[in-house]
Structure formats: structure tokens, C-alpha cells
Design a protein around this motif. Structure first.
Motif, PDB file in Angstrom:
ATOM      1  N   ASP A 288       0.842  -1.195   0.000  1.00  0.00           N
ATOM      2  CA  ASP A 288       0.000   0.000   0.000  1.00  0.00           C
ATOM      3  C   ASP A 288       0.877   1.246   0.000  1.00  0.00           C
ATOM      4  OD1 ASP A 288      -2.126  -1.718   0.140  1.00  0.00           O
ATOM      5  OD2 ASP A 288      -2.409  -1.495   2.304  1.00  0.00           O
ATOM      6  N   ASP A 481      -3.858  -0.445  -1.728  1.00  0.00           N
ATOM      7  CA  ASP A 481      -4.474   0.830  -1.354  1.00  0.00           C
ATOM      8  C   ASP A 481      -3.501   1.934  -1.752  1.00  0.00           C
ATOM      9  OD1 ASP A 481      -5.716   2.991  -0.333  1.00  0.00           O
ATOM     10  OD2 ASP A 481      -5.684   2.345   1.763  1.00  0.00           O
ATOM     11  N   GLU A 485      -6.166   8.208   2.523  1.00  0.00           N
ATOM     12  CA  GLU A 485      -7.301   9.061   2.901  1.00  0.00           C
ATOM     13  C   GLU A 485      -6.861  10.302   3.671  1.00  0.00           C
ATOM     14  OE1 GLU A 485     -10.496   8.897   2.219  1.00  0.00           O
ATOM     15  OE2 GLU A 485     -10.331   7.103   0.985  1.00  0.00           O
TER      16      GLU A 485
END
Length: 493
Positions: A288, A481, A485
Motif C-alpha cells: 500500500d 491501497d 485518505e
């Protein structure tokens, strides 16, 4: 040391010695002195002396003496006396060994008959056998030959031909017409040098600049399997040089195999710079954000597989050895139909004057995209490194960076929803691409990729566009990912 036409410095170059053209070798190479003789100086006293010592340690006296005598051909030299002493020492050793055998087994080596008598007896035996065959029996040989031989006039005579195989090394971008002309010319030259021989020339594509254009005797039959063309010429029976192309798929597979290999190698180099060593497994490249050095392991184009093996077995996919000393030996195709692929890092070249971006590896252009740049020359020039690979990057404003971004520090290569800015100078300094283009580019740009921004310069002017790069993308990709965020990016925009 930066080699001619080399874009990137390699940490091993300081330990390499230039032998011939683009051929460099390390002094720690076990075959170093053999390569010195082959590529640099066939009469090197030092090289012959060192090779002689090597054979002497192995107990191969004959080969050791040969190389020591080669040293004596050059006078004066620092190794002349040492080679002379070594030959005398070996002669004394052999004499002492022979004497000890004579003492241990007296009379064992004494011949029963002198050599002259042995030869005489053998000749007499052969003559007696011939006399028996010629004159004894129901149908002596001379009568049989007379019955079988056709004594007519105008009989056809067929001579047995001897094929002499050669290999001609070709550049990857050589056109078929150029290949035909080169093979035809070379076949005529070889036929003049070797009359009454059938000339065979196998054309093999090579990415090694030291071999391009060379024609050599074929010593490795495995090369015939990777030949893309073969020429045959036997002037005694046919005035034509017959040329046949063998592998029409080569031009499609080899560039893609090279791009796939160098895509992963570029990511490995980026990982090594960040962590000090190569990863134990390629899975470390597929993490990720921010450790998403790659989005996937590409398919190997020849076999269509992206499986990774620890050792070569020819079953397809790739081989990864994290303990290898350089990227070329660390990651390579696990397929017999793919030749040596040199390490040519994937990198981006940006021409500000033309508003174009090229993703390049060696002689191949992977993508060529139109871009937007900073207003009033706001996009800086120089060399940058891809530090961040982000999907749906968040900025201080909504939709600031389009669908994806490749962060270079204060600026980035990112998508935009204002496609009218492509081809113009409207940004605050970043390099803009359409959202479609940035998504095509994204998976082929590893973390650690170098980006060269120039005012008006193409280092890759002679590079060859490559098609069907989508075949490198595996059907099943890792679930990563790549959209953090909580990270807000502050690229110029």
C-alpha cells in the motif's frame, strides 16, 4: 565513471575495466584474464602467466606450459623470468615423477618390441588381408567392382557437401530489407573464403552493442533456436542465396520482454536506494501507499506469465535473485526464447517546447503523451525522482490533481479535469495530463523513476515506439491501497 551514451551512473562502474568498445569487466571476474586475451591483448604476458598459474594449480601441466611459453614470446616483460622458472620447475617435476615410476615398476614401461618392428608387422598384416580379399573366394573384389560399376558416358555425379554454420548478430530495429542485404553480402564473402562449402548463416537479434553487425562461427547450437532468419548458399549447385525468415513474432515479443524486465528492475533500484538493499521477495514492491513501488509484476511477453521463480528453469515468467550484484542478474526472463536483456532504467523525458512527455526504456518508447505546463515558465527544469504514486490524490482544493498523480516533490505529474490546459501553459508549475493519459502512464512508472525536464531536448529521438504494452498487464492484479485518505498533497498544481 560514466560510459559513453550512458544516462545513469552505476555504483559498480568504478570497479570495472574497459576492455573493448562497450565491454567492461571486473578484475574479480574468475574469467578476467581469459577476457583480457580475447578482447584486449591476445599476447598479454600477465594474462598468460596468470592463466598458466591457474592450470598449474589444477594439475593441468600441458595447458600451464602452453601459457607459460606464450609469456616467453614477449621480451622483455615482468613475467618473462617467472614463466621460464615455472616451465623448468614443471619439467623437473615430470622427470622426477617418471623416475619414481621406473623405480617402483622396473621394466613395466619397457616395450616388448621396438616401434619400427611394430609398424612393420602391422603393414604386413594389412597387405596379407588385402591379397586374400582380392584373389580368394567365389567372387573376388575386383570382379565385383567391375560388375557393379556403370561405365557409361554422362553419368551424374553427386558430391557430399559440408555445411559451415555462422551466426550474424542483428540490431533489434533492423528492417527486413537491411537484414536480407547484409546476409546476401556476407554469404558471398564467406563462399569466396571457403569454396566447396555450404554456407549457413543464422541471424540472431542482440541487444549487446559489442556484437551488433558481427558474423562469427556458430559454436552454440542453442542460438539457432532464437534465430529470426537463416541464409543458405552453396554456389557449386545453386547461384542463389536462399534467405528464410523464421520467427515473425520476435519483433513483438522481445521489446515487450525488455520493457517488462526493466520496469521491475527500475523499481528494485528505487527500493535499494530507500532501504540500502534489495527486497527478499518482490512482494515488498507491491505494498500500500507509500511503499507501492509497483502496481503489479508484468507478464513476460514470450510466455504470457508473471510467475516468479528463484532459479531459471525455462518454464515461463521471471527469475528473481535478490542476492545478485546488479539488476540485470537480479531479475530476468525465465524463458529460453528471450535473449539477454541489458538493464536500461525506465525514465520520463519531458520536452517543454513541444509540450510532450515520453516514457522511455533504452531504445523503446512506452508512452508518448501531450502535456500542459506551468504559466510563465513555472515548470522547473532539471532531474527529478518519482517519490509518490497516488490514485485519487487529495489537495487543498477538491479535484485539484485529477484521477492520479506522480509526486516529484514540490511539483507532480498529475491528471486534470480541465483538458483545455493540455498543450498550453496554464498550471501553477505542475505537469498536467488528461485523466485518461495519466491512468495509462501510472502503472508503468515505478517509484524511484527519474524524470528529466528539459527546455527543448529529446535524448530519445531515435527511440522506437512499442505497441501492445497492455499485454504486460496481468489479468489478476494485487489489491493495493494507493489512495491515502489522510494525506493532503501540496503540489503547485
Amino acid at each position: 565513471m560514466i560510459r559513453r551514451n550512458q544516462r545513469f551512473r552505476n555504483h559498480l562502474d568504478d570497479n570495472l575495466i574497459h576492455l573493448h568498445k562497450n565491454f567492461f569487466v571486473s578484475p574479480s571476474d574468475p574469467q578476467y584474464y581469459e577476457k583480457v586475451i580475447r578482447y584486449l591483448d591476445a599476447n598479454s604476458p600477465e594474462a598468460h602467466f596468470k592463466i598458466g598459474q591457474k592450470f598449474q594449480l589444477k594439475g593441468n601441466v600441458k595447458r600451464a606450459v602452453f601459457h607459460y611459453k606464450e609469456v616467453l614470446r614477449t621480451y622483455p616483460s615482468p613475467f618473462y623470468s617467472a614463466a621460464n622458472r615455472a616451465i623448468q620447475h614443471l619439467d623437473q617435476q615430470q622427470a622426477a615423477h617418471a623416475a619414481s615410476l621406473q623405480q617402483a615398476f622396473p621394466g613395466k614401461n619397457k616395450p616388448l618390441l621396438p616401434p619400427f618392428l611394430k609398424t612393420l608387422l602391422l603393414v604386413l598384416l594389412v597387405l596379407n588381408l588385402l591379397l586374400v580379399l582380392l584373389f580368394v573366394g567365389d567372387s573376388p573384389i575386383y570382379k565385383t567392382i567391375s560388375k557393379m560399376k556403370v561405365w557409361g558416358v554422362g553419368s551424374d555425379i553427386t558430391y557430399e557437401t559440408v555445411d559451415v554454420p555462422f551466426v550474424m548478430y542483428l540490431a533489434p530495429d533492423t528492417k527486413n530489407e537491411e537484414i536480407e542485404n547484409a546476409l546476401h553480402k556476407q554469404a558471398l564473402v564467406l563462399a569466396d573464403e571457403m569454396p566447396n562449402r555450404s554456407i549457413l548463416i543464422y541471424g540472431v537479434v542482440s541487444l549487446d552493442n559489442t556484437n551488433k553487425g558481427k558474423t562469427m562461427l556458430l559454436t552454440n547450437d542453442a542460438l539457432t533456436k532464437s534465430a529470426i532468419v537463416v541464409a543458405q548458399y552453396y554456389p557449386a549447385s545453386d547461384n542463389s542465396v536462399r534467405i528464410r525468415f523464421l520467427n515473425s513474432e520476435y519483433d513483438k515479443h522481445q521489446p515487450l520482454s525488455a520493457i517488462g524486465a526493466n520496469l521491475v528492475r527500475t523499481a528494485l533500484e528505487g527500493y535499494k536506494k530507500d532501504h540500502g538493499n534489495a527486497p527478499e521477495s518482490l512482494d515488498s514492491l507491491l505494498q500500500d501507499y507509500p511503499n507501492n513501488y509497483l502496481s503489479f509484476i508484468p507478464n513476460e511477453a514470450e510466455t504470457g506469465s508473471n510467475e516468479v521463480s528463484a532459479a531459471y528453469n525455462g518454464r515461463g515468467g521471471w527469475v528473481y535473485d535478490g542476492k545478485a550484484v546488479d539488476p540485470e542478474q537480479m531479475f530476468y526472463a525465465n524463458a529460453s526464447g528471450v535473449g539477454r536483456i541489458p538493464y536500461e532504467p525506465v525514465h520520463i523525458e519531458i520536452n517543454k517546447a513541444e509540450h510532450h512527455l515520453k516514457l522511455v526504456s533504452g531504445d523503446y518508447v512506452i508512452w508518448d503523451k501531450e502535456i500542459g505546463l506551468g504559466a510563465n515558465g513555472g515548470t522547473p527544469q532539471g532531474d527529478f525522482i518519482v517519490l509518490d504514486r497516488v490514485q485519487q490524490p487529495k489537495g487543498s482544493h477538491v479535484l485539484s490533481y485529477g484521477d492520479a498523480g506522480l509526486g516529484l516533490g514540490s511539483i507532480a505529474l498529475h491528471g486534470t479535469y480541465d483538458e483545455s490546459s493540455i498543450g498550453t501553459d496554464k498550471s501553477l508549475g505542475c505537469v498536467r495530463l488528461s485523466n485518461e493519459d495519466v491512468q495509462q502512464l501510472f502503472p508503468f512508472v515505478p517509484k524511484g523513476t527519474e524524470v528529466q525536464i528539459e527546455a527543448a531536448k529529446w535524448n530519445s529521438a531515435a527511440a522506437v515506439p512499442v505497441e501492445h504494452t497492455e499485454t504486460l498487464i496481468p489479468a489478476k492484479q494485487p489489491a493495493l491501497d494507493q489512495s491515502p485518505e489522510k494525506v493532503i498533497f501540496h503540489w503547485l498544481g
